[in-house]
Design an enzyme around this catalytic site. Structure first.
Site, PDB file in Angstrom:
ATOM      1  N   SER A  50     -80.892  -8.509 101.519  1.00 21.15           N
ATOM      2  CA  SER A  50     -79.891  -8.866 100.524  1.00 21.15           C
ATOM      3  C   SER A  50     -80.197  -8.203  99.176  1.00 21.15           C
ATOM      4  CB  SER A  50     -79.806 -10.390 100.408  1.00 21.15           C
ATOM      5  OG  SER A  50     -78.639 -10.783  99.741  1.00 21.15           O
ATOM      6  N   ASP A 163     -75.131 -11.200 105.384  1.00 21.37           N
ATOM      7  CA  ASP A 163     -76.383 -11.241 104.621  1.00 21.37           C
ATOM      8  C   ASP A 163     -77.633 -11.396 105.488  1.00 21.37           C
ATOM      9  OD1 ASP A 163     -78.492 -12.236 102.795  1.00 21.37           O
ATOM     10  OD2 ASP A 163     -76.852 -12.378 101.350  1.00 21.37           O
TER      11      ASP A 163
END
Length: 325
Positions: A50, A163
């Site tokens: 991320s 993510d």
């Protein structure tokens, strides 16, 4: 008399660094990398999840200076320019962010960066961890930062990806798989739980000056607060169009219910903290650096200077003085 930087004995052979997820808290990675370099520690393998993927890729591409300059100048108005709203797959399509990344990387392939790099994403259909080591840098990074409910997922090689923090928020295992003999892990999620919903619980102090959160609508209001308000307004707009009722009033003595933004943010925090603790218990890093950013919202990207300073402070706490006395 000056002394050469001290490299911890724990760091032997080829050193890798695993930069953890954390949205706006990811600016702390810049401070961590700066402080490590001042100690003579320059990772040869870089992995991220991320926000850690974004910072790590720019570091591996030799673009950390440009990223820090960008972050220190960023304000909430500029940040809002990257928010192209949608209601399909997430609140943000992030196309403008992809355009920015494409310009920074000059359409580079992840396999061609100056340092070996890989990032983590999650297969939305199966929940499997996906390691991205090649292909378009902009596309791969957008997949790794596609926070569920906020950033729309990315379709890549026949899969919808979201993510990487959902499955491996601090990818120590990926660093080792890429050949690292020792690993530095940077975990941004250690002090997040209970910031808003724990009543009178005291947050962990941050060793930098943090301005008091401004009231909604003020010039100094944080990006996170502005986005929270925008999300709530969007929800109310949708409710009005479909004829849904409003919020039920709180009962006497009962606190105001958290907003949708706060529920999503805290739910993600809980999940990532639990997963990170479990993963690192089974595969512990050789050095663990834990910036204290408990007062940061997911989208407080305009507070880069504070996070960078705390990244430096976290290295000092983890490794001690930078020079021999």
């Amino acid at each position: 008399m000056s002394h050469a930087p001290r490299v911890p004995e724990r760091l032997q052979g080829k050193v890798g660094i695993a930069l953890g997820s954390g949205s706006a808290r990811g600016w702390a990675h810049v401070g961590v990398l700066r402080a490590l370099a001042e100690r003579g520690i320059r990772p040869e393998i870089v992995c991220g999840s991320s926000a850690g993927a974004l910072v790590g890729a720019l570091y591996a591409a030799g673009r950390l200076d440009a990223l820090e300059t960008f972050g220190r100048k960023l304000d909430w108005r500029q940040m809002a320019g990257y928010f192209d709203l949608t209601l399909r797959g997430g609140l943000i399509k992030a196309r403008r962010l992809v355009d920015f990344l494409s310009a920074e990387f000059e359409d580079a392939d992840l396999s061609e960066l100056q340092l070996p790099f890989a990032c983590v994403a999650t297969d939305l259909a199966t929940g499997r961890e996906v390691w991205i080591r090649e292909g378009s840098a902009a596309e791969g990074l957008r997949a790794s930062i596609a926070m569920p409910g906020l950033v729309a997922p990315v379709y890549r090689e026949g899969r919808w990806l979201v993510d990487g923090g959902l499955v491996n928020a601090v990818p120590v295992s990926l660093c080792r798989a890429m050949g690292a003999d020792s690993v530095i892990a940077v975990d941004l999620d250690t002090v997040l739980l209970g910031r808003r919903l724990a009543g009178d619980a005291s947050p962990v102090p941050v060793p930098v000056e943090v301005p008091e959160l401004a009231k909604p609508g003020s010039e100094t209001e944080s990006t996170g607060t502005k986005v929270a308000s925008a999300v709530q307004e969007l929800v109310e707009s949708v409710r009005s169009r479909i004829g849904a009722g409003g919020e039920e009033p709180a009962r006497p003595g009962e606190p105001e219910a958290p907003s949708i933004y706060e529920v999503v943010a805290n739910a993600l925090n809980i999940m990532q903290v639990r997963i990170t603790r479990s993963r690192m218990a089974g595969d512990p890093p050789d050095v663990l650096i834990t910036p204290r950013l408990g007062d940061f919202g997911l989208l407080d990207f305009d507070r880069a200077h504070e996070a960078i300073a705390e990244g430096r402070a976290a290295v000092a706490r983890a490794l001690g003085p930078s020079e021999a006395s």
